[in-house]
Write an enzyme that holds these catalytic residues in place. Structure first.
Site, PDB file in Angstrom:
ATOM      1  N   HIS A 135     -12.496  57.764  68.118  1.00  0.00           N
ATOM      2  CA  HIS A 135     -11.723  56.476  69.161  1.00  0.00           C
ATOM      3  C   HIS A 135     -10.470  56.387  68.530  1.00  0.00           C
ATOM      4  O   HIS A 135     -10.076  56.608  67.339  1.00  0.00           O
ATOM      5  CB  HIS A 135     -12.595  55.588  69.235  1.00  0.00           C
ATOM      6  CG  HIS A 135     -14.000  55.712  69.552  1.00  0.00           C
ATOM      7  ND1 HIS A 135     -14.629  55.242  70.675  1.00  0.00           N
ATOM      8  CD2 HIS A 135     -15.009  56.119  68.640  1.00  0.00           C
ATOM      9  CE1 HIS A 135     -15.921  55.459  70.670  1.00  0.00           C
ATOM     10  NE2 HIS A 135     -16.302  55.942  69.532  1.00  0.00           N
TER      11      HIS A 135
ATOM     12  N   ASP B 252      -9.215  57.763  75.032  1.00  0.00           N
ATOM     13  CA  ASP B 252      -9.141  57.753  73.461  1.00  0.00           C
ATOM     14  C   ASP B 252      -9.818  59.138  72.630  1.00  0.00           C
ATOM     15  O   ASP B 252     -10.700  59.703  73.183  1.00  0.00           O
ATOM     16  CB  ASP B 252      -9.418  56.644  72.751  1.00  0.00           C
ATOM     17  CG  ASP B 252     -10.740  56.145  72.902  1.00  0.00           C
ATOM     18  OD1 ASP B 252     -11.445  56.282  74.053  1.00  0.00           O
ATOM     19  OD2 ASP B 252     -11.440  55.583  71.928  1.00  0.00           O
TER      20      ASP B 252
ATOM     21  N   HIS C 182     -13.815  60.336  72.224  1.00  0.00           N
ATOM     22  CA  HIS C 182     -14.510  59.617  73.233  1.00  0.00           C
ATOM     23  C   HIS C 182     -14.093  59.948  74.853  1.00  0.00           C
ATOM     24  O   HIS C 182     -15.009  59.877  75.725  1.00  0.00           O
ATOM     25  CB  HIS C 182     -13.966  58.089  72.847  1.00  0.00           C
ATOM     26  CG  HIS C 182     -14.978  56.968  73.696  1.00  0.00           C
ATOM     27  ND1 HIS C 182     -14.546  55.839  73.794  1.00  0.00           N
ATOM     28  CD2 HIS C 182     -16.236  57.122  74.136  1.00  0.00           C
ATOM     29  CE1 HIS C 182     -15.456  54.870  74.365  1.00  0.00           C
ATOM     30  NE2 HIS C 182     -16.411  55.712  74.666  1.00  0.00           N
TER      31      HIS C 182
ATOM     32  N   GLU D 196     -13.003  54.722  64.472  1.00  0.00           N
ATOM     33  CA  GLU D 196     -11.943  54.371  65.255  1.00  0.00           C
ATOM     34  C   GLU D 196     -10.625  54.582  64.436  1.00  0.00           C
ATOM     35  O   GLU D 196     -10.798  54.022  63.290  1.00  0.00           O
ATOM     36  CB  GLU D 196     -11.883  52.654  65.378  1.00  0.00           C
ATOM     37  CG  GLU D 196     -13.330  52.241  66.495  1.00  0.00           C
ATOM     38  CD  GLU D 196     -12.748  52.440  67.992  1.00  0.00           C
ATOM     39  OE1 GLU D 196     -11.628  52.905  68.222  1.00  0.00           O
ATOM     40  OE2 GLU D 196     -13.700  51.925  68.709  1.00  0.00           O
TER      41      GLU D 196
HETATM   42 ZN   LIG Z   1     -13.331  54.767  72.316  1.00  0.00          ZN
END
Ligand SMILES: [Zn+2]
Length: 190
Positions: free
Chosen positions: A36, A173, A163, A124
């Site tokens: 992400h 993303d 994602h 992330e």
């Molecule tokens: Zn995401």
């Protein structure tokens, strides 16, 4: 006497910030990696808002955007900041809440799968989908993924995706600035 720590799903290279937004994986399977990108406020790469979001402490009066998202109960296992610092919010043996509505073709099991949080690790990268990710972020990501692959034998390059790939109708993303070829090359190198 040697004091041996039990094996755990906390990566020793990450700074630990415990998120309450997690629960037990229903089957214990860990076989998918979802990448992400996030920045808070959008487009800004400093501050502590991402940590605040993942620990349900986002101050709604700090930025107009925060009021829209402060109610969310979300998390990722790991966050990799622009300088390469890793922050871990959830034990990778536990289920973090990052995939949302999504689906993925499991080529090994030959079936479409949903509830991807059940068996995925979420990482992330701090970024905004327009600015290239930093060298330090790739360095840290490769380190984290090597640790994960060593820990979870079912995880391999074919089971790492974005994602955007699993929720294309609502997510983009980590975006076109994530260089998959470079990541793959770095991962394969000794
Ligand atoms: Zn995401």
């Amino acid at each position: 006497m040697e004091n041996k720590q039990p094996l755990s799903g906390w990566w020793e290279s990450a700074r630990k910030v415990v998120s309450p937004n997690c629960d037990t994986r229903p089957s214990g399977e860990v076989s998918l990696l979802l990448l992400h990108a996030i920045s808070l406020p959008p487009g800004q790469f400093s501050g502590t808002a991402i940590e605040a979001l993942f620990t349900n402490q986002l101050a709604v009066d700090e930025h107009p955007f925060f009021a829209d998202i402060a109610h969310l109960r979300v998390s990722a296992h790991l966050l990799i900041r622009r300088d390469g610092e890793c922050v871990q919010f959830v034990d990778t043996d536990q289920r973090a809440w990052h995939a949302g509505r999504s689906c993925w073709w499991d080529a090994h099991q030959r079936e479409w799968r949903r509830a991807l949080n059940d068996f995925s690790v979420g990482i992330e990268l701090e970024g905004d989908e327009k600015t290239p990710f930093t060298r330090a972020q790739y360095d840290a990501l490769v380190g984290a993924v090597r640790w994960l692959v060593a820990r979870y034998p079912q995880l391999n390059r074919r089971r790492m995706t974005s994602h955007a790939h699993v929720a294309p109708w609502r997510k983009t993303d980590p975006g076109p600035t994530f260089d998959w070829a470079y990541f793959e090359q770095r991962l394969a190198a000794n």
